[in-house]
Design a protein around this motif. Structure first.
Motif, PDB file in Angstrom:
ATOM      1  N   ARG A 142      26.573  48.702   4.695  1.00 23.75           N
ATOM      2  CA  ARG A 142      25.940  48.741   6.023  1.00 23.75           C
ATOM      3  C   ARG A 142      26.218  47.476   6.811  1.00 23.75           C
ATOM      4  NH1 ARG A 142      21.788  50.517   2.844  1.00 23.75           N
ATOM      5  NH2 ARG A 142      20.548  48.649   3.218  1.00 23.75           N
ATOM      6  N   SER A 143      26.108  46.320   6.140  1.00 24.40           N
ATOM      7  CA  SER A 143      26.277  45.051   6.864  1.00 24.40           C
ATOM      8  C   SER A 143      27.736  44.801   7.241  1.00 24.40           C
ATOM      9  CB  SER A 143      25.726  43.884   6.044  1.00 24.40           C
ATOM     10  OG  SER A 143      26.459  43.728   4.849  1.00 24.40           O
ATOM     11  N   SER A 144      28.683  45.308   6.462  1.00 25.79           N
ATOM     12  CA  SER A 144      30.096  45.147   6.807  1.00 25.79           C
ATOM     13  C   SER A 144      30.450  45.941   8.064  1.00 25.79           C
ATOM     14  CB  SER A 144      30.992  45.593   5.651  1.00 25.79           C
ATOM     15  OG  SER A 144      30.866  44.697   4.577  1.00 25.79           O
ATOM     16  N   ALA A 145      29.764  47.060   8.242  1.00 26.89           N
ATOM     17  CA  ALA A 145      30.037  47.908   9.402  1.00 26.89           C
ATOM     18  C   ALA A 145      29.422  47.352  10.686  1.00 26.89           C
ATOM     19  CB  ALA A 145      29.515  49.313   9.150  1.00 26.89           C
ATOM     20  N   SER A 146      28.403  46.506  10.568  1.00 21.26           N
ATOM     21  CA  SER A 146      27.718  45.949  11.742  1.00 21.26           C
ATOM     22  C   SER A 146      27.555  44.443  11.596  1.00 21.26           C
ATOM     23  CB  SER A 146      26.341  46.586  11.902  1.00 21.26           C
ATOM     24  OG  SER A 146      26.440  47.962  12.038  1.00 21.26           O
ATOM     25  N   PRO A 147      28.589  43.661  11.920  1.00 18.36           N
ATOM     26  CA  PRO A 147      28.482  42.213  11.778  1.00 18.36           C
ATOM     27  C   PRO A 147      27.447  41.617  12.732  1.00 18.36           C
ATOM     28  CG  PRO A 147      30.554  42.830  12.821  1.00 18.36           C
ATOM     29  CD  PRO A 147      29.862  44.088  12.443  1.00 18.36           C
ATOM     30  N   GLU A 148      27.002  40.425  12.379  1.00 17.17           N
ATOM     31  CA  GLU A 148      26.029  39.643  13.146  1.00 17.17           C
ATOM     32  C   GLU A 148      24.666  40.311  13.241  1.00 17.17           C
ATOM     33  OE1 GLU A 148      27.277  37.412  16.525  1.00 17.17           O
ATOM     34  OE2 GLU A 148      29.382  37.790  16.067  1.00 17.17           O
ATOM     35  N   GLY A 199      14.403  45.051   0.386  1.00 12.21           N
ATOM     36  CA  GLY A 199      13.582  44.345  -0.607  1.00 12.21           C
ATOM     37  C   GLY A 199      13.956  42.876  -0.650  1.00 12.21           C
ATOM     38  N   GLU A 200      14.329  42.383  -1.832  1.00  6.12           N
ATOM     39  CA  GLU A 200      14.703  40.975  -1.992  1.00  6.12           C
ATOM     40  C   GLU A 200      16.159  40.707  -1.662  1.00  6.12           C
ATOM     41  OE1 GLU A 200      13.724  39.431  -5.800  1.00  6.12           O
ATOM     42  OE2 GLU A 200      11.581  39.683  -5.529  1.00  6.12           O
ATOM     43  N   LEU A 201      16.885  41.718  -1.225  1.00  4.05           N
ATOM     44  CA  LEU A 201      18.297  41.565  -0.888  1.00  4.05           C
ATOM     45  C   LEU A 201      18.448  41.430   0.627  1.00  4.05           C
ATOM     46  CD1 LEU A 201      19.687  44.451  -3.121  1.00  4.05           C
ATOM     47  CD2 LEU A 201      19.537  42.031  -3.716  1.00  4.05           C
ATOM     48  N   GLU A 202      19.225  40.435   1.055  1.00  3.07           N
ATOM     49  CA  GLU A 202      19.511  40.246   2.477  1.00  3.07           C
ATOM     50  C   GLU A 202      20.988  39.960   2.651  1.00  3.07           C
ATOM     51  OE1 GLU A 202      17.319  37.159   4.415  1.00  3.07           O
ATOM     52  OE2 GLU A 202      15.386  37.972   3.815  1.00  3.07           O
ATOM     53  N   ALA A 203      21.544  40.449   3.752  1.00  5.56           N
ATOM     54  CA  ALA A 203      22.944  40.195   4.057  1.00  5.56           C
ATOM     55  C   ALA A 203      23.100  39.997   5.550  1.00  5.56           C
ATOM     56  CB  ALA A 203      23.805  41.359   3.592  1.00  5.56           C
ATOM     57  N   ALA A 204      23.892  38.993   5.919  1.00 10.24           N
ATOM     58  CA  ALA A 204      24.173  38.736   7.331  1.00 10.24           C
ATOM     59  C   ALA A 204      25.490  37.996   7.463  1.00 10.24           C
ATOM     60  CB  ALA A 204      23.052  37.909   7.951  1.00 10.24           C
ATOM     61  N   CYS A 205      26.261  38.382   8.467  1.00 13.99           N
ATOM     62  CA  CYS A 205      27.480  37.666   8.818  1.00 13.99           C
ATOM     63  C   CYS A 205      27.257  37.019  10.173  1.00 13.99           C
ATOM     64  CB  CYS A 205      28.678  38.610   8.876  1.00 13.99           C
ATOM     65  SG  CYS A 205      29.175  39.185   7.241  1.00 13.99           S
ATOM     66  N   HIS A 206      27.756  35.813  10.340  1.00 17.62           N
ATOM     67  CA  HIS A 206      27.539  35.040  11.559  1.00 17.62           C
ATOM     68  C   HIS A 206      28.825  34.945  12.372  1.00 17.62           C
ATOM     69  CE1 HIS A 206      23.782  34.087   9.628  1.00 17.62           C
ATOM     70  NE2 HIS A 206      24.441  33.610   8.579  1.00 17.62           N
ATOM     71  N   ALA A 207      28.674  34.498  13.596  1.00 18.27           N
ATOM     72  CA  ALA A 207      29.814  34.384  14.515  1.00 18.27           C
ATOM     73  C   ALA A 207      30.874  33.411  13.997  1.00 18.27           C
ATOM     74  CB  ALA A 207      29.325  33.960  15.891  1.00 18.27           C
ATOM     75  N   ASP A 208      30.470  32.444  13.168  1.00 19.88           N
ATOM     76  CA  ASP A 208      31.427  31.462  12.639  1.00 19.88           C
ATOM     77  C   ASP A 208      32.227  32.023  11.459  1.00 19.88           C
ATOM     78  OD1 ASP A 208      29.493  31.506  10.694  1.00 19.88           O
ATOM     79  OD2 ASP A 208      29.010  29.385  10.819  1.00 19.88           O
ATOM     80  N   ARG A 209      32.165  33.346  11.275  1.00 20.74           N
ATOM     81  CA  ARG A 209      32.918  34.050  10.238  1.00 20.74           C
ATOM     82  C   ARG A 209      32.462  33.664   8.829  1.00 20.74           C
ATOM     83  NH1 ARG A 209      36.647  37.156  11.872  1.00 20.74           N
ATOM     84  NH2 ARG A 209      38.036  37.016  10.092  1.00 20.74           N
ATOM     85  N   GLU A 210      31.206  33.310   8.712  1.00 23.51           N
ATOM     86  CA  GLU A 210      30.610  32.994   7.419  1.00 23.51           C
ATOM     87  C   GLU A 210      29.486  33.994   7.171  1.00 23.51           C
ATOM     88  OE1 GLU A 210      28.013  29.363   6.608  1.00 23.51           O
ATOM     89  OE2 GLU A 210      29.978  28.765   5.845  1.00 23.51           O
ATOM     90  N   CYS A 211      29.369  34.448   5.943  1.00 23.53           N
ATOM     91  CA  CYS A 211      28.348  35.445   5.599  1.00 23.53           C
ATOM     92  C   CYS A 211      27.432  34.885   4.522  1.00 23.53           C
ATOM     93  CB  CYS A 211      29.005  36.724   5.093  1.00 23.53           C
ATOM     94  SG  CYS A 211      30.110  37.478   6.283  1.00 23.53           S
TER      95      CYS A 211
END
Length: 143
Positions: free
Chosen positions: A52-58, A64-76
Motif C-alpha cells: 500500500r505504501s509503495s503505491a502512495s508515496p509521502e 497496529g505497531e507497523l508504520e511505513a512512510a516515504c518522504h520527499a527526500d527519497r528516504e523511507c
C-alpha cells in the motif's frame, strides 16, 4: 507429500537482505545485521503495508505497531514496534517486492503441507530427566 527443511529461504534481495520462514510459524526478516521475527499473520500485514505504501508515496500508513512512510527526500522509514529501519527508496521497494515473494512462497509451502509433517530430526524423543527428577526417583539413605 513433500517435506521442507526446518528453515527455508522465502525471498532474497542479496546475501545481507533476505526473508526466511521456519516450522515454528515465524518469518525472519534479516536486514544487514538485524533479524526481526514475525508471526505469519504479522508478516502478511507487513507485506500488505509495504504494498500500500509503495503505491502512495509521502503518505503515512499504519497497521497496529507497523508504520511505513516515504518522504520527499527519497528516504523511507519502516517502524516495526520500537525498531525503525531507515531505507533508501530503492531498498524500500526491493523489500516490498521481497515481502510479496515471501508471502507467495509461504503460501505454497503451507498449501503443500510440507511443514505439517514431523521431520525425522523431530521424532518423539523423551528428554533425559532433570537432575531434580533423578533425585526424586531415588530414595536417600535412612541414615
Amino acid at each position: 507429500m513433500l517435506r521442507a527443511p526446518h528453515f527455508i529461504r522465502l525471498a532474497e534481495i542479496d546475501a545481507r537482505h533476505f526473508i526466511n520462514g521456519c516450522r515454528h510459524g515465524l518469518v525472519h526478516l534479516t536486514w544487514d545485521r538485524v533479524t526481526v521475527r514475525f508471526t505469519r499473520d504479522e508478516f502478511r500485514r507487513l507485506a500488505g503495508l509495504l504494498a500500500r505504501s509503495s503505491a502512495s508515496p509521502e503518505v503515512l500508513f499504519r497497521d497496529g505497531e507497523l508504520e511505513a512512510a516515504c518522504h520527499a527526500d527519497r528516504e523511507c522509514e519502516l517502524r516495526l514496534g520500537s525498531l525503525t529501519l531507515t531505507l533508501a527508496l530503492e531498498e524500500y521497494h526491493a523489500l516490498g517486492r521481497a515481502a510479496q515473494e515471501a508471502v507467495a512462497q509461504l503460501d505454497k509451502i503451507l498449501d503443500a503441507g510440507m511443514w505439517d509433517q514431523r521431520g525425522s530430526d523431530e521424532s518423539e524423543i523423551t528428554p533425559p530427566p532433570s537432575i531434580l527428577e533423578r533425585f526424586r526417583q531415588h530414595r536417600f539413605s535412612d541414615n
